[in-house]
Design an enzyme around this catalytic site. Structure first.
Site, PDB file in Angstrom:
ATOM      1  N   GLY B  54       9.552   7.783 -14.808  1.00  0.00           N
ATOM      2  CA  GLY B  54       9.565   9.047 -15.511  1.00  0.00           C
ATOM      3  C   GLY B  54      10.817   9.137 -16.240  1.00  0.00           C
ATOM      4  N   SER B  55      10.963  10.164 -17.295  1.00  0.00           N
ATOM      5  CA  SER B  55      12.168  10.275 -17.947  1.00  0.00           C
ATOM      6  C   SER B  55      13.154  11.215 -17.402  1.00  0.00           C
ATOM      7  CB  SER B  55      11.841  10.843 -19.315  1.00  0.00           C
ATOM      8  OG  SER B  55      11.011   9.842 -20.282  1.00  0.00           O
ATOM      9  N   GLY B  56      14.316  11.200 -17.854  1.00  0.00           N
ATOM     10  CA  GLY B  56      15.390  12.115 -16.930  1.00  0.00           C
ATOM     11  C   GLY B  56      16.418  11.441 -16.364  1.00  0.00           C
ATOM     12  N   HIS B  57      16.272   9.923 -16.559  1.00  0.00           N
ATOM     13  CA  HIS B  57      17.084   9.175 -15.889  1.00  0.00           C
ATOM     14  C   HIS B  57      17.898   8.210 -16.951  1.00  0.00           C
ATOM     15  CE1 HIS B  57      15.021  10.244 -12.263  1.00  0.00           C
ATOM     16  NE2 HIS B  57      13.714   9.182 -12.642  1.00  0.00           N
ATOM     17  N   LYS B 105      10.766   0.812  -9.753  1.00  0.00           N
ATOM     18  CA  LYS B 105      11.277   1.423  -8.765  1.00  0.00           C
ATOM     19  C   LYS B 105      10.325   1.792  -7.633  1.00  0.00           C
ATOM     20  CE  LYS B 105      13.240   4.524 -11.452  1.00  0.00           C
ATOM     21  NZ  LYS B 105      12.490   4.265 -12.630  1.00  0.00           N
ATOM     22  N   ASP B 110       4.592   5.268  -9.663  1.00  0.00           N
ATOM     23  CA  ASP B 110       5.111   4.121 -10.359  1.00  0.00           C
ATOM     24  C   ASP B 110       4.372   2.832  -9.740  1.00  0.00           C
ATOM     25  OD1 ASP B 110       6.586   5.873 -11.754  1.00  0.00           O
ATOM     26  OD2 ASP B 110       8.606   4.897 -11.158  1.00  0.00           O
ATOM     27  N   HIS B 219      15.453  12.374  -8.185  1.00  0.00           N
ATOM     28  CA  HIS B 219      14.474  13.480  -8.806  1.00  0.00           C
ATOM     29  C   HIS B 219      14.854  14.694  -7.603  1.00  0.00           C
ATOM     30  CE1 HIS B 219      12.154   9.691  -8.875  1.00  0.00           C
ATOM     31  NE2 HIS B 219      11.881  10.154  -9.997  1.00  0.00           N
TER      32      HIS B 219
END
Lengths: 333, 333
Positions: B54-57, B105, B110, B219
């Site tokens: 996921g994006s945001g990392h 991860k 995922d 998250h």
């Protein structure tokens, strides 16, 4: 106020312990007075470069000490100018006999203290040239300045003048190149949130839940105006238009575009802003030849960003690309 | 919610436009499906490395695409797994015939999607090995995982396995090295504040004005417990003790110490935490031979940090030091 600190009056000392622990192999950290110095300083025959200012803007300046950039940095307490004795000690620590350039952001305290340090160093036989940065187009005079504030362009001056010094240029030449970077660069910033200094414990200014401040300084100084939060495209336009209007860019000019995070804004958002900057620059006929996107001159945990445009010429481009080896900026080395 | 975005459903697409504008000289950005790929991929004879999530990392994973690290990254929407078709397209884009390593991860979505992509790639004749990261000692099972979460060590796996691939090691060898990094690494994180996903518009969890959460996920998943905010020294001890207890370190062991910011914490504070980590590691008899301090695997604008320790051996050290040339990690190149 929640922060990862031990005590509000030990913030800078404790962070310097961390810098020493992390980078002690290539940097010397002094605690009395506070200084971060290249381990191999003074470098024989090389012009020395120092800068300094209040802490809270990391990685500026300590993160830029190393080969190809600064020889030393003098951190003050958070948002507080370092003292002349720090600057004098740093000047002497990096002088190889070729002279020392002081890179000074235009804030009244910094300017006065660096002037005093330059006078004292001169009396001790060290030649000093000063490069003042005052690239912030947002306001003419402000809370802590007569004239414009020194902001994002400072990072670019440190990199480019640092490379010139590393290349063996003379004191006058290094200073001239640094002044040229400042003269050809313009910046403007904005905030989504204020920051909280450890000593005060409360926000530096107030912003409503749907408000942003346009033209903010890096200490939370007031900007041009508050407005309702717009899109990234609108914000980029708000910042880029005054920059472009202030520095007479011509269509076809080559630029370095720098989108800087204020410390608390995710990189994801900075890339969204960069996309808008690239689009707008293209509409102005500017050719972005280099870019920098990330947290390079911050305001503690403030959310927001600033934009800097620097007009490039062949020499500035060559020195921008030259190897650099510091904790925060590293390439080619 | 105030963010530097254009619309909550365009965040990833707009950020990828920024990545393309900033790094299009060395990265190819695909928008259908989302991929960031080394411009020179597939590299003849080299094992390919891909990751995603996921994006945001950010800068994970897209910021680590380049020579000496990843060949491609597959960004999902914010905090949302990418899809098997993205992973399959990336796998094919980077396969030179030497096979592809998937760095995954340990989050249920995922893992399932990468498994499906590996199966599909295998059916198309591409050899795939998977390296699963699950280094978070905070909790065994969690909101999005069976078993431990993959966090900070992922950055180190991408760097070290990436260098091994660049050095011409075989598919099995690169995967073995990646698994060794995961096996020898442990992490734990904490938060001072929650983060806000653009789609939801509200904080991912609640924390009181004087509370921190120990053992948090990237998250905003719940951690081990909430407690009254302590000093940086206390917080470092809270995180480091479970790490040291979990991985049998021996006195004299060499380690890489990694203090990671969650996205909204100033670098000044991360260095304060690093000073405490260095002190505590010394008390355990550990020798810190390398370190990394900064925002490398983040959780949007969350304030907080994580600590990762990796036991080093000569081979891992050699690959850590090897040149790398990506937007977010760059040295020796």
């Amino acid at each position: 106020m929640k922060k990862l600190i031990n005590a509000h009056d030990r913030v800078v000392a404790d962070a310097l312990r961390g810098v020493q622990a992390a980078h002690g192999d290539r940097l010397r950290v002094s605690f009395d007075p506070y200084m971060i110095v290249r381990a191999d300083a003074p470098v024989s025959g090389k012009v020395g470069l120092i800068s300094g200012g209040g802490s809270g803007h990391e990685p500026l300046h300590g993160g830029y000490v190393g080969r190809g950039m600064l020889d030393a940095a003098c951190p003050g307490e958070v948002f507080t100018s370092p003292t002349p004795d720090q600057m004098l000690a740093a000047t002497k620590a990096v002088d190889s006999g070729a002279g020392v350039v002081h890179i000074v952001k235009n804030y009244t305290g910094d300017v006065l203290n660096f002037e005093m340090a330059a006078d004292l160093a001169g009396a001790d036989g060290v030649q000093v040239e000063t490069v003042l940065t005052n690239d912030d187009v947002a306001v003419e005079d402000s809370l802590y300045t007569a004239g414009r504030r020194g902001v994002g362009v400072t990072v670019l001056v440190e990199k480019i003048a640092g490379a010139a010094a590393e290349a063996g240029r003379s004191l006058q030449e290094v200073a001239e190149i640094g002044r040229r970077v400042n003269a050809q660069g313009r910046s403007m910033g904005m905030a989504l949130t204020p920051c909280i200094t450890p000593a005060s414990g409360h926000p530096s200014f107030e912003l409503g839940d749907d408000e942003v401040e346009i033209g903010i300084g890096i200490h939370g100084e007031p900007g041009r105006f508050k407005e309702k939060a717009g899109t990234a495209a609108q914000i980029a336009e708000r910042l880029l238009t005054p920059i472009v209007e202030d520095l007479p860019f011509s269509s076809g000019d080559r630029v370095l575009a720098f989108v800087n995070g204020m410390g608390g804004t995710p990189l994801l958002e900075l890339y969204i802003v960069y996309a808008e900057v690239a689009r707008l620059a293209g509409e102005h006929g500017l050719r972005i030849e280099r870019n920098l996107v990330g947290n390079y001159i911050t305001s503690l945990e403030m959310q927001g960003c600033s934009i800097t445009l620097l007009k490039l010429d062949d020499e500035l481009l060559e020195y921008w690309d030259a190897p650099v080896d510091t904790p925060a900026l590293r390439w080619g080395a």
